[in-house]
Design a protein around this motif. Structure first.
Motif, short mmCIF file in Angstrom:
data_model
loop_
_atom_site.label_atom_id
_atom_site.label_comp_id
_atom_site.label_asym_id
_atom_site.label_seq_id
_atom_site.Cartn_x
_atom_site.Cartn_y
_atom_site.Cartn_z
N TRP A 302 -62.62 52.62 81.66
CA TRP A 302 -62.26 53.06 80.30
C TRP A 302 -60.93 52.50 79.84
CZ3 TRP A 302 -66.07 54.93 77.55
CH2 TRP A 302 -67.14 55.52 78.23
N LEU A 353 -72.54 56.41 80.37
CA LEU A 353 -73.16 56.93 79.16
C LEU A 353 -74.62 57.30 79.42
CD1 LEU A 353 -71.55 54.47 76.59
CD2 LEU A 353 -70.89 56.83 77.11
N LYS A 354 -75.31 56.44 80.20
CA LYS A 354 -76.72 56.74 80.49
C LYS A 354 -76.87 57.99 81.35
CE LYS A 354 -80.05 53.76 80.94
NZ LYS A 354 -80.91 52.64 81.42
N LEU A 356 -75.41 60.64 81.05
CA LEU A 356 -75.41 61.83 80.22
C LEU A 356 -76.86 62.25 79.94
CD1 LEU A 356 -72.55 60.89 77.74
CD2 LEU A 356 -72.44 62.46 79.70
#
Ligand code: GDP
Ligand code: MN
Length: 365
Positions: A302, A353-354, A356
Motif C-alpha cells: 500500500w 481486495l479479492k 474481501l
C-alpha cells in the motif's frame, strides 16, 4: 518543499528500503548461520507421499517416473494419489503405470466429486502410515536426492515441516519467475536458519504426520498456513538449500499468482489468532520474522500505491521532482528485477481486495 511531496518520498523510501535492508541483512547475517538442528544422515523413516490430482494426464506419468528415481529405499515409500474424479486420462495412466511398476507401492484414492486440493489431502491422512508425509503437486519434479536430503532434518524432533527451494522449468515467464525465486529463496532459507519461514510451497512440503493431523482445517488452509501454524506451535518450519523442486508455469500465470497471494494474505491475517484460540501458541524468534513478513505482505504494497498517487497529485501542482521520480520509475521498469517487484506488489493489492469477497479453493483446470 510541499508536505504531500515529503510524505510521498517517505512512503516510497520505506516501500523500497525496508525489503532491501531486510534482504541484505538476512543474506549477510542469517544465511551463513548454522542450522542448530541435530541432523542424522542415517535416519530412515517411513515416507507417505500424497499427490493430489485433478486432470493431470499431461504430468502424472512423469511425476511417478520422477518418484521412482528417488535415492531413497523404495520399500520405505508409499504413494497415495488422491484424485478428485479427473475427467481426462489421469486415472487410466496411473492404473497402467501401477501395473508396470510393482516395485513402488502406489495407492489410488478416487473421490466421486471434486472436493478441492487441500480437502483431498486431509481426507487422505486416514490412509497414511508413514512418519513423514510428503505433499507434492503432480506437475512438480523433484531432484533425485530430495527425499534423502530431507529426512536428516527430521531426525531432530524440533523440525515440524520442511519445504524445498524452488525453480521454474518451463513456460513463457520463466526468466522473470527465477529472478523472483532467487530473491525469495535467500530470504526463506535465512529465516529458516533463525527459526522458521512462514512462506512454504505445497509444490513439495514435508510434514511430521502427528503434527499435520493436529493442524486445524480452516477454509483457507494452504501450504503457508500449515507452515505458520506449526511454527507458532513451537516447531521449526524450514526451507532448505539442499532439496530442490522444479515446477512448470502453466495456465494463467497472473491468476495463479493472485490466487497464491490470496492464500498468503489469509495466512497472515488469521494464523496467529487461530494458534491463540487453539492454545498452541509458543513464543519464539519466529515472532520477529512473522512481524516483518506481515508488514511486507499486508502493509508495504500500500505504501507504493499511496506514494505513487501522492507523486501524481504533486505533479499536477507543478513539482518537477515528482515528474522526475515518476519518469525514473517508468525507466526502471526496463529492469526485470524492478518490473517483477512492481508486479508482485500489484498482485498483493489485487489479492487483498479479492479476499474481501472469497478465496478460490477449487480452480479451473
Ligand atoms: P498451482 O501450481 O498453484 O497453479 O496449482 P495446480 O493447478 O498445479 O495444482 C496443484 C496440485 O493440486 C496438482 O497436483 C493438481 O492436480 C492438484 N489439484 C488442483 N485442484 C485439485 C482438486 O480440486 N482436487 C484434487 N484432489 N487435486 C487438485
Ligand atoms: Mn502447479
Amino acid at each position: 518543499m510541499n508536505i504531500l511531496l515529503l510524505v510521498a518520498l517517505a512512503l516510497l523510501v520505506l516501500h523500497f528500503g525496508v525489503p532491501l535492508i531486510y534482504y541484505v541483512y538476512a543474506k549477510t547475517r542469517w544465511l551463513k548461520r548454522e542450522w542448530n538442528i541435530r541432523m542424522n544422515e542415517s535416519y530412515r523413516p517411513r515416507i507417505s507421499i500424497i499427490i493430489p490430482t485433478f486432470n493431470e494426464e499431461e504430468y502424472i506419468e512423469k511425476k511417478l517416473d520422477n518418484l521412482l528415481e528417488q535415492e531413497y529405499p523404495l520399500d520405505l515409500i508409499e504413494v497415495l494419489i488422491v484424485d478428485d474424479g479427473s475427467k481426462d486420462k489421469t486415472l487410466a495412466i496411473v492404473k497402467e503405470w501401477m501395473k508396470k511398476h510393482p516395485e513402488l507401492n502406489v495407492k489410488l484414492i478416487i473421490s466421486e466429486s471434486r472436493k478441492g486440493k487441500m480437502k483431498s489431502i486431509f481426507d487422505a491422512l486416514k490412509y497414511v502410515s508413514g512418519e513423514l508425509v510428503v505433499i507434492t503437486d503432480a506437475d512438480a519434479m523433484l531432484g533425485k536426492n530430495a527425499i534423502l536430503n530431507t529426512v536428516k532434518y527430521f531426525a531432530d524432533p524440533s523440525v515440524g515441516v520442511l519445504t524445498a527451494s524452488l525453480k521454474y522449468y518451463a513456460g513463457k515467464l520463466v526468466k522473470y519467475e527465477n529472478v523472483y525465486r532467487d530473491y525469495y529463496n535467500v530470504i526463506r532459507i535465512a529465516e529458516s536458519k533463525v527459526h522458521s519461514t512462514p512462506i512454504h510451497s505445497g509444490v513439495y512440503q514435508v510434514v511430521r504426520r502427528d503434527i499435520l493431523e493436529k493442524v486445524p482445517r480452516e477454509p483457507y488452509i494452504e501450504d503457508c498456513f500449515i507452515a505458520s501454524y506449526i511454527a507458532f506451535s513451537g516447531y521449526r518450519a524450514i526451507q532448505v538449500d539442499d532439496v530442490w523442486s522444479y515446477e512448470p508455469m502453466r495456465g494463467s500465470t497472473i491468476r495463479t499468482k493472485i490466487r497464491r497471494a490470496q492464500f498468503n494474505i489469509s495466512t497472515f491475517l488469521n494464523t496467529k489468532k487461530i494458534t491463540e484460540r487453539t492454545n498452541t501458541y509458543k513464543q519464539s524468534p519466529f515472532d520477529y520474522i512473522w512481524k516483518i513478513e506481515w508488514y511486507l505482505y499486508i502493509i508495504n504494497p500500500w505504501l507504493l500505491v499511496l506514494g505513487t498517487t501522492l507523486l501524481v497529485m504533486t505533479l499536477t501542482q507543478g513539482f518537477m521532482i515528482s515528474g522526475f521520480l515518476l519518469i525514473l520509475g517508468l525507466i526502471l521498469l526496463v529492469s526485470k528485477t524492478f518490473r517483477t517487484w512492481i508486479l508482485q506488489q500489484i498482485f498483493l493489492i489485487v489479492a487483498m481486495l479479492k479476499n474481501l469477497q472469497s478465496i478460490e479453493t477449487m480452480w479451473k483446470k
